[in-house]
Design a protein around this motif. Structure first.
Motif, mmCIF file in Angstrom:
data_model
loop_
_atom_site.group_PDB
_atom_site.id
_atom_site.type_symbol
_atom_site.label_atom_id
_atom_site.label_comp_id
_atom_site.label_asym_id
_atom_site.label_seq_id
_atom_site.Cartn_x
_atom_site.Cartn_y
_atom_site.Cartn_z
ATOM 1 N N PRO A 136 -9.538 -2.793 3.353
ATOM 2 C CA PRO A 136 -8.945 -1.572 3.318
ATOM 3 C C PRO A 136 -9.112 -0.994 1.963
ATOM 4 O O PRO A 136 -9.052 0.485 1.530
ATOM 5 C CB PRO A 136 -7.327 -1.797 3.601
ATOM 6 N N ALA A 137 -9.080 -1.696 0.775
ATOM 7 C CA ALA A 137 -9.070 -1.283 -0.535
ATOM 8 C C ALA A 137 -10.605 -0.726 -0.717
ATOM 9 O O ALA A 137 -10.479 0.334 -1.694
ATOM 10 C CB ALA A 137 -9.058 -2.496 -1.680
ATOM 11 N N ASP A 160 0.276 0.249 4.399
ATOM 12 C CA ASP A 160 -0.866 0.924 4.864
ATOM 13 C C ASP A 160 -2.026 -0.230 4.849
ATOM 14 O O ASP A 160 -2.756 -0.076 5.934
ATOM 15 C CB ASP A 160 -1.136 1.816 3.826
ATOM 16 N N ALA A 161 -2.077 -0.844 3.970
ATOM 17 C CA ALA A 161 -3.364 -1.805 3.880
ATOM 18 C C ALA A 161 -3.420 -2.788 5.155
ATOM 19 O O ALA A 161 -4.488 -3.109 5.836
ATOM 20 C CB ALA A 161 -3.664 -2.538 2.640
ATOM 21 N N VAL A 171 -4.177 -1.000 8.362
ATOM 22 C CA VAL A 171 -5.475 -0.477 8.458
ATOM 23 C C VAL A 171 -6.324 -1.905 8.752
ATOM 24 O O VAL A 171 -7.275 -1.785 9.911
ATOM 25 C CB VAL A 171 -6.125 0.109 7.369
ATOM 26 N N ALA A 172 -6.044 -2.901 7.967
ATOM 27 C CA ALA A 172 -6.664 -4.292 8.072
ATOM 28 C C ALA A 172 -6.782 -4.730 9.689
ATOM 29 O O ALA A 172 -7.600 -5.440 10.485
ATOM 30 C CB ALA A 172 -6.435 -5.317 7.347
ATOM 31 N N ARG A 173 -5.502 -4.511 10.455
ATOM 32 C CA ARG A 173 -5.237 -5.062 11.784
ATOM 33 C C ARG A 173 -6.263 -4.323 12.774
ATOM 34 O O ARG A 173 -6.558 -5.008 13.852
ATOM 35 C CB ARG A 173 -3.646 -4.929 12.100
ATOM 36 N N HIS A 174 -6.576 -3.053 12.463
ATOM 37 C CA HIS A 174 -7.250 -2.271 13.451
ATOM 38 C C HIS A 174 -8.773 -1.948 13.178
ATOM 39 O O HIS A 174 -9.384 -1.533 13.971
ATOM 40 C CB HIS A 174 -6.703 -1.032 13.453
ATOM 41 N N LEU A 175 -9.307 -2.368 12.044
ATOM 42 C CA LEU A 175 -10.641 -2.304 11.611
ATOM 43 C C LEU A 175 -11.417 -3.310 12.546
ATOM 44 O O LEU A 175 -11.072 -4.289 12.666
ATOM 45 C CB LEU A 175 -11.062 -2.568 10.103
ATOM 46 N N MET A 198 -6.765 10.426 5.715
ATOM 47 C CA MET A 198 -5.596 10.419 6.816
ATOM 48 C C MET A 198 -4.625 9.454 6.780
ATOM 49 O O MET A 198 -3.596 9.529 7.362
ATOM 50 C CB MET A 198 -6.445 10.564 8.176
ATOM 51 N N VAL A 199 -4.704 8.174 6.197
ATOM 52 C CA VAL A 199 -4.093 7.358 5.938
ATOM 53 C C VAL A 199 -3.102 7.477 4.901
ATOM 54 O O VAL A 199 -1.863 7.502 4.506
ATOM 55 C CB VAL A 199 -4.707 5.819 5.947
#
Length: 276
Positions: A174-175, A184-185, A188-192, A254-255
């Motif tokens: 995410p970074a 947030d990270a 995002v990491a769970r969904h990439l 968007m995040v």
């Protein structure tokens, strides 16, 4: 009579005050609602737009957030056959089957290439194009064509080592997208999910000039600039045909800045902005 009139007037004033307070309490609604189609970038899915989509819908807009084949909740469809044409077709089919017209089509990152292909196919369904910190390609070039050789080799090496036989590039952390807040990270990491390698290798083929005559806006995210986007941004700055806007946030606006991005998209969709 005078007393009755005074009471009537006071009631009217109080009623107007209550109405004004109620109006302030309600979410702001667009005078002329627009239809947005928000297309995600590499490794992402429609999920990444949830914060922006909610804000736009509160303003009365219609919002669609398709997930491209092989990614997000459609990751089970990933294969070596998934390529740029597949993703262009994903969006074209959405526009056609939902019978959407006068669409504000937004493409983030890799999806800048996708929406360019969509505009070439069905310009009659679109009102304007918005490229959010996105990539542009010269016709006939692939995504890898404009990447530095060292980046291409690194990506191909990772695909060979971790592609799992389906031809996919593992997601970056995410970074790398400017997402630094821990919560947030983690989200995002769970969904990439892995990106189909065919999207890197297939060239963009256009019949018309880029944008196909539609109004074009480029939104540059100025926080933690990404090196691979610099050639695109230089091209936009040198072309008077583009409207350029900026957001002081990372690549995944968007995040990291959904409120600011929603305001900007609403402003761009306004009649005065779209006619300029």
């Amino acid at each position: 009579m005078k007393r009755r009139h005074l009471l009537s007037g006071a009631a009217g004033i109080a009623g107007a005050g209550l109405a004004s307070a109620a109006a302030i309490a309600q979410p702001a609604r667009a005078a002329q609602p627009s239809t947005f189609v928000l297309v995600h970038g590499a490794w992402h899915g429609g999920w990444c737009w949830s914060r922006v989509a909610a804000r736009l819908r509160e303003r009365g807009h219609a919002v669609y957030t398709p997930t491209l084949t092989g990614l997000g909740e459609r990751r089970h469809l990933i294969s070596p056959q998934v390529n740029l044409d597949t993703h262009v077709e994903d969006v074209v089919n959405l526009l056609q089957f939902e019978e959407l017209e006068r669409v504000v089509l937004v493409g983030h990152s890799y999806a800048g290439i996708v929406i360019s292909g969509v505009a070439d196919r069905v310009p009659q369904r679109l009102r304007q194009l918005v490229y959010l910190d996105a990539l542009l390609l010269e016709p006939g070039k692939s995504l890898f064509s404009d990447f530095p050789p060292a980046v291409v080799e690194q990506r191909l090496k990772a695909i060979r080592e971790t592609g799992g036989g389906v031809g996919a590039a593992a997601a970056l952390p995410p970074a790398a997208f400017g997402v630094k807040d821990p919560a947030d990270a983690a989200w995002v990491a769970r969904h990439l999910t892995p990106q189909p390698v065919g999207t890197y290798l297939q060239p963009l083929l256009l019949k018309a000039p880029l944008g196909n005559g539609l109004p074009r806006t480029y939104i540059e995210c100025t926080g933690d600039p990404i090196a691979t986007l610099e050639p695109t941004k230089a091209r936009v700055r040198a072309d008077a045909g583009w409207q350029l806007r900026t957001l002081a946030t990372g690549h995944d606006a968007m995040v990291t800045a959904p409120a600011a991005l929603s305001e900007l998209l609403t402003d761009l969709a306004a009649p005065a902005a779209s006619s300029s």
